[in-house]
Enzyme design. Structure first.
Site, mmCIF file in Angstrom:
data_model
loop_
_atom_site.group_PDB
_atom_site.id
_atom_site.type_symbol
_atom_site.label_atom_id
_atom_site.label_comp_id
_atom_site.label_asym_id
_atom_site.label_seq_id
_atom_site.Cartn_x
_atom_site.Cartn_y
_atom_site.Cartn_z
ATOM 1 N N HIS A 17 0.969 7.035 -8.325
ATOM 2 C CA HIS A 17 1.951 6.127 -8.925
ATOM 3 C C HIS A 17 1.205 5.072 -9.730
ATOM 4 O O HIS A 17 0.116 4.657 -9.359
ATOM 5 C CB HIS A 17 2.771 5.464 -7.827
ATOM 6 C CG HIS A 17 4.082 4.942 -8.318
ATOM 7 N ND1 HIS A 17 5.236 5.689 -8.333
ATOM 8 C CD2 HIS A 17 4.424 3.732 -8.834
ATOM 9 C CE1 HIS A 17 6.230 4.970 -8.820
ATOM 10 N NE2 HIS A 17 5.760 3.771 -9.143
ATOM 11 N N ASP A 25 15.762 0.572 -3.712
ATOM 12 C CA ASP A 25 14.763 0.283 -4.741
ATOM 13 C C ASP A 25 15.317 0.626 -6.118
ATOM 14 O O ASP A 25 15.093 -0.102 -7.081
ATOM 15 C CB ASP A 25 13.465 1.058 -4.497
ATOM 16 C CG ASP A 25 12.513 0.893 -5.667
ATOM 17 O OD1 ASP A 25 12.128 -0.252 -5.935
ATOM 18 O OD2 ASP A 25 12.224 1.884 -6.356
ATOM 19 N N ARG A 82 15.943 -5.921 -11.614
ATOM 20 C CA ARG A 82 14.779 -6.748 -11.950
ATOM 21 C C ARG A 82 14.447 -6.662 -13.428
ATOM 22 O O ARG A 82 14.032 -7.638 -14.044
ATOM 23 C CB ARG A 82 13.543 -6.265 -11.156
ATOM 24 C CG ARG A 82 13.521 -6.730 -9.727
ATOM 25 C CD ARG A 82 12.462 -5.984 -8.943
ATOM 26 N NE ARG A 82 11.150 -6.024 -9.552
ATOM 27 C CZ ARG A 82 10.233 -5.059 -9.424
ATOM 28 N NH1 ARG A 82 10.477 -3.987 -8.701
ATOM 29 N NH2 ARG A 82 9.065 -5.162 -10.005
ATOM 30 N N SER A 119 8.466 -2.075 -3.871
ATOM 31 C CA SER A 119 9.158 -1.056 -4.664
ATOM 32 C C SER A 119 8.373 0.261 -4.632
ATOM 33 O O SER A 119 8.898 1.327 -4.310
ATOM 34 C CB SER A 119 9.301 -1.562 -6.111
ATOM 35 O OG SER A 119 9.569 -0.516 -6.996
ATOM 36 N N LYS A 167 9.203 3.774 -2.052
ATOM 37 C CA LYS A 167 9.451 5.114 -2.633
ATOM 38 C C LYS A 167 8.466 6.128 -2.077
ATOM 39 O O LYS A 167 8.807 7.268 -1.818
ATOM 40 C CB LYS A 167 9.279 5.055 -4.156
ATOM 41 C CG LYS A 167 10.458 4.447 -4.865
ATOM 42 C CD LYS A 167 10.346 4.653 -6.351
ATOM 43 C CE LYS A 167 9.308 3.786 -6.989
ATOM 44 N NZ LYS A 167 9.790 2.638 -7.739
HETATM 45 N N1 URA Z 1 6.596 0.773 -10.537
HETATM 46 C C1 URA Z 1 7.520 0.745 -9.536
HETATM 47 O O1 URA Z 1 7.863 1.784 -8.987
HETATM 48 N N2 URA Z 1 8.002 -0.418 -9.158
HETATM 49 C C2 URA Z 1 7.651 -1.571 -9.723
HETATM 50 O O2 URA Z 1 8.140 -2.588 -9.321
HETATM 51 C C3 URA Z 1 6.705 -1.562 -10.765
HETATM 52 C C4 URA Z 1 6.186 -0.362 -11.155
#
Ligand code: URA
Length: 433
Positions: A82, A161, A168, A183, A187
């Protein structure tokens, strides 16, 4: 319990209890707490921050706001990746087919654009027919059958999320360490990965503007990973200038296809190689860096990585002829060169200014309901360290109207700064395990 009390507490910078956090996440997910109340709380968190235990509680609550995926029937060695977000970040599109073609299973959920940063889900959807909205069964079947699936967050995985992330984006609350860490990690916990490699971007085009903040974010995510018993490794990468040569959905997919053919921009290659090595280490595939690099280059040079990408696109309903003939991707109607007014070396190519200009072009969303235009974007002809002669082309703006084109050309000129000396770049800042 009352949401107004929770907002009031955070407004006064008090530590929220586990129960207060759980209440907020549960009721916001179910729609009993409104967007404007959630926005007030998120803003208070953004301003006043969170303690370590609040961040852990927020992460757990968000992870459990929907289903928790069990991938153990596929493998106990699923590695996820990620990024904390960047401008021109097409790394997932290149890296994950490389990893899958090495035989390491890839089951990855990607987000949409957030603020000035692009999202892999938006990029994948620019491939006609590509379906990012799979059921959990389809997602798992794809990994079982072809070793890779790339989708977006479904309604059932960390839905809290998904709602907070979109919110956001529209209330200037993207760059908060507690919110980013929770966040991402919620996930990842929900998506059942055994190990995670995190690309923590640092610089003007990312949420973390300096190394200190990027390190704090990395350490927080490592801590959450340790707590959740997920092996976690963070690679801090430079995001002062856009990554690679393009920004924009179609344009980045085209660049990714070219990269899988072996034509990778130097900065993209450095990031892809370092992330791939971390993934191979965590998956217990190979720990010797030299061997890792050799194996990565082999799957690129043999065409296996590109074949894996085609297999993925086909499996998820995409039109593979676009991958075979990238010129089929629809072009924006107006393509305008950005001409340099002076000679010198590129000293700066401000990723924030580029990201903002891209947002105005329609690459991302200003409001959560906005649609995006996958044709628009910017292609860079010159990057930091490159020599430029007066009247040479710095970049090309791909726009859908004359007005937006003019505005973007001016913004891109502003993003460039030329100097007398060649600047050396460093794309990998450090690795934090
Ligand atoms: N990627 C994400 O999944 N969440 C964030 O808040 C920022 C980048």
């Amino acid at each position: 319990m009352d949401i107004l009390d929770i907002i009031e507490n955070k407004k006064k910078a008090k530590e929220l209890s586990k129960e207060e956090i759980e209440y907020f996440i549960k009721k916001y997910t179910s729609g009993e707490i409104t967007d404007y109340q959630a926005a007030a709380l998120i803003m208070a968190i953004c301003i006043n921050g969170m303690t370590q235990s609040e961040i852990l509680n927020l992460t757990i609550s968000m992870a459990h706001s929907g289903d928790i995926l069990d991938l153990s029937d596929i493998s106990n060695n699923i590695v996820d990746k990620h990024s904390t977000g960047g401008v021109g970040d097409k790394v997932t599109l290149i890296l994950m087919p490389i990893i899958a073609s090495l035989g390491i299973p890839v089951a990855k959920m990607s987000g949409r654009g957030l603020g000035i940063t692009g999202g892999t889900a938006d990029k994948l959807e620019s491939i006609p027919g590509y379906n990012t909205n799979l059921s959990i069964e389809e997602f798992k079947n794809n990994v079982k059958e072809i070793g890779i699936s790339l989708m977006t967050q479904t309604l059932n995985l960390a839905p809290a999320d998904k709602k907070i992330y979109a919110l956001r984006d529209c209330i200037a609350c993207t760059n908060s360490i507690p919110l980013i860490a929770s966040s991402i990690m919620s996930k990842k916990i929900a998506s059942g990965a055994n190990s995670i490699v995190l690309d923590v971007t640092c610089g003007k085009g990312s949420f973390m503007r300096n190394k200190q903040d990027a390190r704090r974010l990395a350490k927080m995510m490592n801590l959450i990973g340790k707590w959740a018993k997920i092996k976690t490794s963070c690679v801090l990468t430079n995001m002062d200038e856009p990554l690679g040569y393009s920004v924009g959905n179609n344009l980045e997919v085209i660049e990714a296809i070219d990269a899988l053919k072996g034509n990778m921009a130097k900065d993209v290659k450095e990031v892809v190689m370092n992330l791939a090595i971390q993934i191979m280490n965590l998956a217990n595939f190979q720990s010797n860096t030299f061997e890792c690099k050799k194996r990565i280059l082999e799957v690129i040079e043999s065409g296996k990585a590109l074949e894996k990408f085609k297999e993925l696109v086909k499996k998820q309903g995409g039109d593979v002829s676009y991958i075979e003939n990238p010129e089929k991707f629809e072009k924006a109607p107006i393509i305008t060169p950005v001409i340099s007014e002076e000679s010198g070396y590129v000293e700066k190519l401000d990723a924030y200014k580029v990201g903002k200009a891209g947002l105005e072009l329609g690459i991302g969303r200003k409001e959560k309901e906005d649609s995006i235009d996958s044709r628009v974007g910017i292609i860079f002809n010159k990057k930091i360290g490159d020599k430029v002669k007066k009247d040479e082309v710095l970049a090309y703006v791909h726009a859908n109207s004359a007005e937006k084109s003019i505005e973007c050309v001016d913004a891109i000129k502003e993003a460039y700064k030329l100097g007398n000396k060649k600047i050396a770049k460093k794309n990998i800042i450090e690795i934090i395990n």
